[in-house]
Design a protein around this motif. Sequence first.
Motif, mmCIF file in Angstrom:
data_model
loop_
_atom_site.group_PDB
_atom_site.id
_atom_site.type_symbol
_atom_site.label_atom_id
_atom_site.label_comp_id
_atom_site.label_asym_id
_atom_site.label_seq_id
_atom_site.Cartn_x
_atom_site.Cartn_y
_atom_site.Cartn_z
ATOM 1 N N VAL A 159 -13.861 2.686 28.606
ATOM 2 C CA VAL A 159 -13.282 2.173 29.851
ATOM 3 C C VAL A 159 -11.766 2.373 29.849
ATOM 4 O O VAL A 159 -11.185 2.831 30.836
ATOM 5 C CB VAL A 159 -13.639 0.682 30.032
ATOM 6 C CG1 VAL A 159 -12.791 0.054 31.137
ATOM 7 C CG2 VAL A 159 -15.122 0.518 30.354
ATOM 8 N N VAL A 160 -11.123 2.033 28.733
ATOM 9 C CA VAL A 160 -9.667 2.187 28.640
ATOM 10 C C VAL A 160 -9.270 3.656 28.774
ATOM 11 O O VAL A 160 -8.339 4.001 29.519
ATOM 12 C CB VAL A 160 -9.164 1.599 27.305
ATOM 13 C CG1 VAL A 160 -7.669 1.891 27.132
ATOM 14 C CG2 VAL A 160 -9.426 0.098 27.246
ATOM 15 N N VAL A 161 -9.981 4.532 28.074
ATOM 16 C CA VAL A 161 -9.673 5.965 28.151
ATOM 17 C C VAL A 161 -9.862 6.475 29.582
ATOM 18 O O VAL A 161 -9.035 7.238 30.102
ATOM 19 C CB VAL A 161 -10.562 6.755 27.168
ATOM 20 C CG1 VAL A 161 -10.405 8.262 27.387
ATOM 21 C CG2 VAL A 161 -10.216 6.393 25.733
ATOM 22 N N THR A 162 -10.943 6.047 30.227
ATOM 23 C CA THR A 162 -11.214 6.489 31.601
ATOM 24 C C THR A 162 -10.087 6.105 32.546
ATOM 25 O O THR A 162 -9.617 6.930 33.344
ATOM 26 C CB THR A 162 -12.534 5.883 32.100
ATOM 27 O OG1 THR A 162 -13.610 6.361 31.290
ATOM 28 C CG2 THR A 162 -12.791 6.250 33.553
ATOM 29 N N VAL A 163 -9.632 4.867 32.464
ATOM 30 C CA VAL A 163 -8.588 4.390 33.374
ATOM 31 C C VAL A 163 -7.269 5.132 33.130
ATOM 32 O O VAL A 163 -6.589 5.537 34.080
ATOM 33 C CB VAL A 163 -8.403 2.873 33.220
ATOM 34 C CG1 VAL A 163 -7.164 2.392 33.976
ATOM 35 C CG2 VAL A 163 -9.643 2.137 33.723
ATOM 36 N N LEU A 164 -6.920 5.337 31.873
ATOM 37 C CA LEU A 164 -5.672 6.037 31.574
ATOM 38 C C LEU A 164 -5.721 7.486 32.051
ATOM 39 O O LEU A 164 -4.751 7.997 32.630
ATOM 40 C CB LEU A 164 -5.396 5.983 30.073
ATOM 41 C CG LEU A 164 -5.098 4.588 29.494
ATOM 42 C CD1 LEU A 164 -4.876 4.672 27.991
ATOM 43 C CD2 LEU A 164 -3.904 3.944 30.187
ATOM 44 N N VAL A 165 -6.844 8.151 31.827
ATOM 45 C CA VAL A 165 -6.981 9.543 32.276
ATOM 46 C C VAL A 165 -6.986 9.602 33.805
ATOM 47 O O VAL A 165 -6.306 10.449 34.409
ATOM 48 C CB VAL A 165 -8.265 10.166 31.705
ATOM 49 C CG1 VAL A 165 -8.531 11.525 32.340
ATOM 50 C CG2 VAL A 165 -8.156 10.310 30.192
#
Length: 227
Positions: free
Chosen positions: A192-198
Amino acid sequence: MSAPQSTSHDAHEQDAPGASDAASAPRPRRGGTATDLAQVAVFAALIAALGLPGALYLGGNAVPITFQTLGVMLAGAILGARKGVLAVVLLLVLVAAGLPLLSGGRGGLSVFVGPSVGYLIGWILGAAVIGWATARLLPRYRVLPALLWTALGGIVAIYLVGVPVFAAITGTPIGVAIVGSAVFLPGDLAKVVVTVLVAKGVHRAWPGLIAPRPWPWKRNAAVTPRA
């Protein structure tokens, strides 16, 4: 000798001021559909590629831990609900056709009668929820609301389908299945964190990938009754 006469066709062209403009007007572009199809295909390939590292089975769990859920989240957060769902559906159709595109080289119709089928169906719902919410978080796309909505779609929505189907197929009590699914939470939260940052970086660099939409309550509030 008779005097030259102008033809009615020439007179008609001179009397119709919009005729030449209409002929020279640029035709509407039809690249939108081709672009959409290309984006859907690219993200279906991305989800498949994220299965190449393989699958990890923990504690004898019949459902593997994979990176492919990250691709599903990214599809919804970058393409939106419609194209994100189409990317997931395209991947599942190719898997059903026998291509080994799931983690661990899994493919074929047997995948859709196994204990993980609920999670595969949940991918569709997850991409839809994330894409729907992302359209309403734009153009600002604040990180905290994006984290909450991406977790709702990428974790809650997928588990909502996956856990009961897993319990039904394996004969596991639903409470035990819910507790057992906790093994996926740390990895899914990281996705989830990676998705939001990307997604934040992508929408900042290429605005317009998803058309911003108003929240339902804001759209209703904007409608003022006539006196």
